[in-house]
Design a protein around this motif. Structure first.
Motif, PDB file in Angstrom:
ATOM      1  N   ARG A  64     -10.844  31.524  40.001  1.00 10.66           N
ATOM      2  CA  ARG A  64     -11.425  30.645  38.979  1.00 10.66           C
ATOM      3  C   ARG A  64     -12.378  29.632  39.586  1.00 10.66           C
ATOM      4  O   ARG A  64     -13.417  29.308  39.004  1.00 10.66           O
ATOM      5  N   ASP A 112     -10.497  30.808  30.853  1.00  8.43           N
ATOM      6  CA  ASP A 112      -9.778  30.860  32.124  1.00  8.43           C
ATOM      7  C   ASP A 112      -8.283  30.632  31.959  1.00  8.43           C
ATOM      8  O   ASP A 112      -7.470  31.299  32.553  1.00  8.43           O
ATOM      9  N   GLU A 114      -9.782  38.230  37.106  1.00  6.23           N
ATOM     10  CA  GLU A 114     -10.444  36.941  36.851  1.00  6.23           C
ATOM     11  C   GLU A 114     -11.914  37.025  37.212  1.00  6.23           C
ATOM     12  O   GLU A 114     -12.788  36.599  36.449  1.00  6.23           O
TER      13      GLU A 114
END
Length: 421
Positions: free
Chosen positions: A118, A376, A158
């Motif tokens: 992230r 996220d 991610e």
């Protein structure tokens, strides 16, 4: 890319206190040893240090099946006898034992890799390191090879939220089967695994002929090696594979990395890290296998130095674990018996030709259609007013909020705070 890379480093001392059991080769204690070496060389002063969040079950279920995640959450050494059928179903047992704080261990190391991805996605750093991660054997519905949750798959998922393609490179001595399997049918992730290969060597997969299927055909690259590969041969082979294709051309916009260690391979692994860093692409670096804990700690510390462009003195500075590095107290790994190199020039040449032939098929990969980026964070909702104020935070959680003496965090360690900057 900045002239000086911004590096985020994730560590939680609790992962190092986990104990897999007597005679088990997996020793998370190596993470504490690595961290103290990093501190003793003052490398922490050149990085942002974060304690990872504990991944929520729903985050783990982005790859793993919900029933498997729920089982890991439920099982404890005290309740093992109630779940004999489930243990077999989810492959928990001798290799993957049930131990105290198993689920929390998974949450921490997976949380570190997710947080690392992230921060890269949000351009808050150029390189992110989570030495506790890299547990690449875990499958969607079962544990495998000392791995319970596949943090690498979760980290790559991610990265795929923001990037068209991800290149995953694995130099663990074992084949990165869990990651390869997860992305075997897609061209959005190229998996490259260098590993020892043989019928009797775990996990028994990773033949050069395993290349991916359907849209993922030619996007799985396996470099199977025999016993005794030396540093020079390994480094030469490693550099050949990524070198012969243009990263931008096939739109591999991220590099995720899993590293492991055998006593003979420290120099080649560091060279590989140095080589990958030169791509100047966002880089996610994790740990992996390696079971001689003082050598793993040495390797990961050297690689942290490489990522920071910092040459480390060979003499290890005094630290809490210094006695483990006796009698040499050196960063270089003491010489041990070296197996004969069974990788002939003709064998390595044939492998190289096969790999490059496969790569030739994807020189002109089409662009990837990107969807709307999902959020996220998923934080489960709960109503504080409905909670008993005396029970909101249990003692175990309260203890976790006390800063440990053996950790180092500079300033505010809330790594979520700048996500929207």
């Amino acid at each position: 890319m900045h002239s000086k890379d911004r590096i985020s480093y994730f560590y939680d001392g609790d992962v190092g206190s986990v104990y897999f059991g007597p005679n088990h080769p997996m020793k998370p204690h190596r993470l504490c040893m690595t961290h103290h070496l990093v501190l003793s060389y003052d490398l922490h002063k050149k990085m942002e240090i974060y304690r990872p969040h504990k991944a929520y079950p729903v985050e783990l279920a982005q790859f793993h099946s919900e029933d498997y995640v729920a089982f890991l959450q439920r099982i404890t050494p005290d309740t093992v006898h109630l779940y004999s059928n489930d243990l077999a179903r989810y492959n928990l047992g001798e290799d993957c034992p049930v131990f105290e704080n198993l689920f929390e261990f998974c949450q921490i190391y997976a949380g570190g890799t997710i947080d690392a991805a992230r921060r890269l996605n949000n351009q808050l750093c150029d390189i992110a390191i989570n030495w506790a991660g890299g547990l690449h054997h875990a499958k969607k519905c079962e544990a495998s090879g000392f791995c319970y949750i596949n943090d690498l798959v979760l980290g790559i998922l991610e990265l795929l939220k923001h990037h068209a393609r991800v290149l995953y490179i694995d130099i663990d001595v074992h084949h990165g089967d869990g990651v390869e399997e997860a992305f075997y049918f897609t061209d959005r992730v190229m998996t490259v695994s260098f590993h020892k290969f043989g019928d009797k060597f775990f996990p028994g997969t990773g033949d050069v002929k395993e290349i991916g299927e359907r849209e993922g055909k030619f996007y799985a690259i396996n470099v199977p090696l025999k016993d005794g590969i030396d540093d020079a041969s390994f480094t030469r082979l490693f550099k050949t594979v990524p070198l012969f294709y243009n990263v931008e051309q096939i739109r591999l916009l991220e590099i995720a990395w899993a590293a492991s260690i055998s006593p003979l391979m420290v120099h080649s692994h560091a060279d590989c890290v140095r080589f990958v860093k030169k791509f100047n692409l966002p880089l996610l670096v994790t740990g992996g296998g390696g079971y001689t804990k003082e050598n793993v700690a040495r390797c990961w510390t050297v690689e942290t130095g490489v990522l920071l462009d910092t040459e480390l003195p060979n003499e290890i500075p005094d630290n809490e674990y210094i006695k483990y590095f006796a009698p040499e107290y050196s960063l270089k790994i003491p010489h041990s018996h070296i197996n004969d190199n069974m990788n002939s020039k003709s064998y390595l040449g044939a492998i190289k030709v096969q790999v490059l032939e496969n790569l030739r098929y994807i020189q002109h990969a089409p662009s990837v259609q990107m969807q709307e980026v999902p959020p996220d964070f998923y934080i489960p909702d709960f109503d504080e007013d409905e909670q008993n104020p005396d029970e909101r935070v249990d003692q175990h959680t309260r203890d976790k909020q006390i800063q440990r003496d053996d950790e180092y965090y500079d300033g505010d360690n809330d790594n979520d705070q700048n996500m929207d900057d």
